[in-house]
Design an enzyme around this catalytic site. Structure first.
Site, PDB file in Angstrom:
ATOM      1  N   CYS A 116       0.903  -1.154   0.000  1.00  0.00           N
ATOM      2  CA  CYS A 116       0.000   0.000   0.000  1.00  0.00           C
ATOM      3  C   CYS A 116       0.933   1.191   0.000  1.00  0.00           C
ATOM      4  O   CYS A 116       1.564   1.490   1.012  1.00  0.00           O
ATOM      5  CB  CYS A 116      -0.908   0.025   1.232  1.00  0.00           C
ATOM      6  SG  CYS A 116      -1.828   1.580   1.315  1.00  0.00           S
ATOM      7  N   SER A 120      -1.152   1.705   4.811  1.00  0.00           N
ATOM      8  CA  SER A 120      -0.923   0.331   5.253  1.00  0.00           C
ATOM      9  C   SER A 120      -2.106  -0.578   4.948  1.00  0.00           C
ATOM     10  O   SER A 120      -2.329  -1.552   5.662  1.00  0.00           O
ATOM     11  CB  SER A 120      -0.644   0.323   6.757  1.00  0.00           C
ATOM     12  OG  SER A 120      -1.747   0.907   7.430  1.00  0.00           O
TER      13      SER A 120
HETATM   14 FE    FE Z   1      -3.321   2.080   3.085  1.00  0.00          FE
END
Ligand code: FE
Length: 215
Positions: A116, A120
């Site tokens: 990502c 996250s």
């Molecule tokens: Fe994220």
């Protein structure tokens, strides 16, 4: 029409904030934790233990069962690759309310890895909570630029003719890797196969290793 431009602007501001600040729930959880610790109702070691249980046992085990089922059941594998969001619920994983799950399959010619880049985002229903390195700026920025080098640092050396695809997770779409079934596992049952599947193999920073000789 001005709406799309404003929408874009709002998204850009949100993303900018998101990249610098802990989310509101994270702050609240931290405040709650310190209060409970202060009042002697909880100790930090217990919190760490819960996090460990969630990340090491509850989460990735779900994903491992999904992978093993896909290896032994071609119809399930097709459903998983077609609609992972529903397929994992079928396997008893928590239902993802706010986002959908996509399973990407490793082949001898293509290796998939998940990141990502913004924060996250992670397929928590199958993998639990993300490891620290997944959330690190270094991983998020480098795996898209130089995936082969980063994977090498994880100890995963891929041949030059293997194409690497990097999947950038978002709030809406989360990815899990369906790793290749290792050679020498033809005799293994589903449960034994699941025990071989690691979290990192489902993020794409590792392969599933063949069982040690004698197993
Ligand atoms: Fe994220």
């Amino acid at each position: 029409m001005t709406v799309p431009r404003d929408t874009k602007k709002i998204i850009a501001i949100q993303e900018e904030l998101h990249s610098h600040l802990p989310s509101d729930p994270a702050l609240r959880v931290r405040a709650l934790e310190s209060l409970l610790v202060e009042k002697g109702l909880l100790d930090s070691a217990t919190v760490d233990r819960w996090i460990e249980v969630f990340s090491e046992q509850v989460g990735p085990k779900n994903g491992a069962r999904v992978v093993a089922r896909a290896w032994v059941d071609p119809a399930f594998r097709t459903r998983l690759l077609g609609d992972a969001t529903s397929a994992v619920v079928e396997m008893g994983c928590p239902k993802l309310e706010a986002n959908s799950l996509v399973a990407v399959e490793n082949t001898p010619r293509q290796h998939n890895v998940v990141v990502c880049t913004l924060c996250s985002c992670y397929p928590w229903a199958v993998l639990g909570v993300p490891p620290t390195w997944y959330k690190s700026f270094e991983y998020r920025s480098r795996v898209v630029r130089e995936p082969r080098v980063v994977l090498g640092e994880f100890g995963l050396e891929l041949d030059d003719d293997v194409e690497i695809r990097v999947w950038d997770s978002t709030a809406e779409i989360r990815y899990m890797v369906l790793p290749e079934r290792p050679p020498g596992t033809e005799h293994l049952e589903e449960e034994a196969l699941a025990a071989l599947v690691t979290r990192d193999a489902m993020v794409g920073t590792a392969k599933v290793a063949a069982p040690a000789a004698g197993n």
